[in-house]
Design an enzyme around this catalytic site. Sequence first.
Site, short mmCIF file in Angstrom:
data_model
loop_
_atom_site.label_atom_id
_atom_site.label_comp_id
_atom_site.label_asym_id
_atom_site.label_seq_id
_atom_site.Cartn_x
_atom_site.Cartn_y
_atom_site.Cartn_z
N TYR A 159 38.88 32.64 35.57
CA TYR A 159 37.83 33.64 35.35
C TYR A 159 38.08 34.43 34.05
O TYR A 159 37.18 34.60 33.23
CB TYR A 159 37.81 34.58 36.55
CG TYR A 159 36.76 35.67 36.52
CD1 TYR A 159 35.46 35.40 36.87
CD2 TYR A 159 37.10 36.98 36.16
CE1 TYR A 159 34.49 36.41 36.85
CE2 TYR A 159 36.15 37.98 36.16
CZ TYR A 159 34.84 37.69 36.50
OH TYR A 159 33.90 38.68 36.48
N ALA A 160 39.34 34.87 33.88
CA ALA A 160 39.66 35.66 32.67
C ALA A 160 39.47 34.82 31.41
O ALA A 160 38.97 35.32 30.39
CB ALA A 160 41.11 36.17 32.76
N ALA A 161 39.85 33.53 31.49
CA ALA A 161 39.66 32.65 30.32
C ALA A 161 38.18 32.50 30.00
O ALA A 161 37.77 32.52 28.84
CB ALA A 161 40.30 31.29 30.58
N SER A 162 37.36 32.37 31.06
CA SER A 162 35.91 32.22 30.82
C SER A 162 35.34 33.48 30.18
O SER A 162 34.49 33.42 29.29
CB SER A 162 35.17 31.89 32.12
OG SER A 162 35.08 33.02 32.97
N LYS A 163 35.82 34.64 30.63
CA LYS A 163 35.27 35.90 30.11
C LYS A 163 35.81 36.21 28.70
O LYS A 163 35.09 36.79 27.88
CB LYS A 163 35.59 37.05 31.08
CG LYS A 163 34.93 36.90 32.44
CD LYS A 163 33.42 36.80 32.34
CE LYS A 163 32.73 36.86 33.69
NZ LYS A 163 31.26 36.76 33.58
P1 NAI Z 1 27.15 38.31 42.37
O1 NAI Z 1 28.00 37.23 42.95
O2 NAI Z 1 26.72 39.43 43.27
O3 NAI Z 1 25.84 37.68 41.70
C1 NAI Z 1 25.92 36.57 40.86
C2 NAI Z 1 24.59 35.83 40.87
O4 NAI Z 1 24.75 34.66 40.04
C3 NAI Z 1 24.21 35.31 42.28
O5 NAI Z 1 22.86 35.64 42.57
C4 NAI Z 1 24.43 33.82 42.18
O6 NAI Z 1 23.53 33.06 43.01
C5 NAI Z 1 24.16 33.56 40.70
N1 NAI Z 1 24.78 32.30 40.26
C6 NAI Z 1 26.02 31.86 40.55
N2 NAI Z 1 26.21 30.62 40.02
C7 NAI Z 1 25.06 30.30 39.39
C8 NAI Z 1 24.64 29.16 38.66
N3 NAI Z 1 25.44 28.09 38.49
N4 NAI Z 1 23.38 29.14 38.15
C9 NAI Z 1 22.56 30.19 38.33
N5 NAI Z 1 22.90 31.30 39.01
C10 NAI Z 1 24.14 31.36 39.54
O7 NAI Z 1 27.95 38.85 41.11
P2 NAI Z 1 27.86 40.27 40.34
O8 NAI Z 1 28.96 41.12 40.86
O9 NAI Z 1 26.49 40.77 40.33
O10 NAI Z 1 28.30 39.80 38.87
C11 NAI Z 1 27.39 39.51 37.84
C12 NAI Z 1 28.16 39.24 36.57
O11 NAI Z 1 29.00 40.35 36.24
C13 NAI Z 1 29.11 38.02 36.67
O12 NAI Z 1 29.11 37.32 35.45
C14 NAI Z 1 30.44 38.65 36.91
O13 NAI Z 1 31.50 37.83 36.48
C15 NAI Z 1 30.33 39.91 36.06
N6 NAI Z 1 31.27 40.94 36.45
C16 NAI Z 1 31.20 41.52 37.69
C17 NAI Z 1 32.12 42.47 38.06
C18 NAI Z 1 32.09 43.15 39.39
O14 NAI Z 1 32.97 43.97 39.63
N7 NAI Z 1 31.12 42.87 40.25
C19 NAI Z 1 33.19 42.89 37.13
C20 NAI Z 1 33.15 42.22 35.86
C21 NAI Z 1 32.22 41.29 35.54
#
Ligand code: NAI
Length: 251
Positions: A159-163
């Site tokens: 995950y960290a590498a991707s980010k």
């Molecule tokens: P979440 O898991 O609640 O929502 C992610 C959404 O992405 C889901 O609706 C899922 O169906 C969709 N998704 C997953 N794989 C997919 C794919 N292959 N194609 C299309 N859609 C896909 O996650 P959240 O917490 O809303 O995170 C959103 C972004 O923020 C992510 O990139 C996450 O890494 C980043 N982030 C979140 C943090 C947190 O504390 N929640 C902290 C740092 C970054």
Amino acid sequence: MAKTKSVPDNEKVAIVTGAARGIGLAIAEELLSKGMTVVAVDLKEDALTEAANKLGNPEKFSTAACDVSDSEGFTAVVDDTAEKFGRLDVLVNNAGITRDNLVMLISDEDWDLVLNVNLKSAFIGSRAAAKVMMRQRCGSIVNMASYSGIEGNPGQANYAASKAGMIGLTKTMAKELAKRGVRSNAIAPGFIQTDMTDILGDAAKEMAMVQIPMKKLGQPSDIAKAVGFLASNDSGYITGQVLSVDGGMHT
Ligand code: NAI
């Protein structure tokens, strides 16, 4: 002088990935509140329908079910959006997943999956969007990085590498596209209260709290406001930046 253009925020067309729930859904809401037309992209069709029912506003809000790591499928969504609305002004590469494990226990499959969904997707979407935006001489790409991508985090090597890769992509695109009026920035959230973090155990949440100077988790709307700023003309002279929204963790 570079020849760039600008369009009022309420005439902009935006794509937000991972927009069926969590941070992505909050971003879609925020961009709609600025009068933008929003296309929400997500893997989960049912959740997209739920989001559409919740947000209403069918003139400005539509959905596209797609796996953003699928090059052909995601490129087609970007191309179709630009053709349907005649322009594309904002791309928010927000879709992301975790497959946490210690580095010696991560399988090849979980490495590839996380890198493909989190990072390759942003490249695929940005490549397609940049073609349209460069022709228009304006556009804003916002990539969802993470505190983990800046500082590293035990148990999250993939995950960290991707980010961290997201940050390199963001800065490179900023330098390549700036003179055509296309901006590229990243947000680095800390711990935000969503389904992604709800699965963490109490011990992990307590550990997180120790690290957060503001002593509270962030809300999806905290991230959405920052994305709204970077998508809007208010940030017109800002590109290549990583904006931490993390209650003071990264300074
Ligand atoms: P979440 O898991 O609640 O929502 C992610 C959404 O992405 C889901 O609706 C899922 O169906 C969709 N998704 C997953 N794989 C997919 C794919 N292959 N194609 C299309 N859609 C896909 O996650 P959240 O917490 O809303 O995170 C959103 C972004 O923020 C992510 O990139 C996450 O890494 C980043 N982030 C979140 C943090 C947190 O504390 N929640 C902290 C740092 C970054």
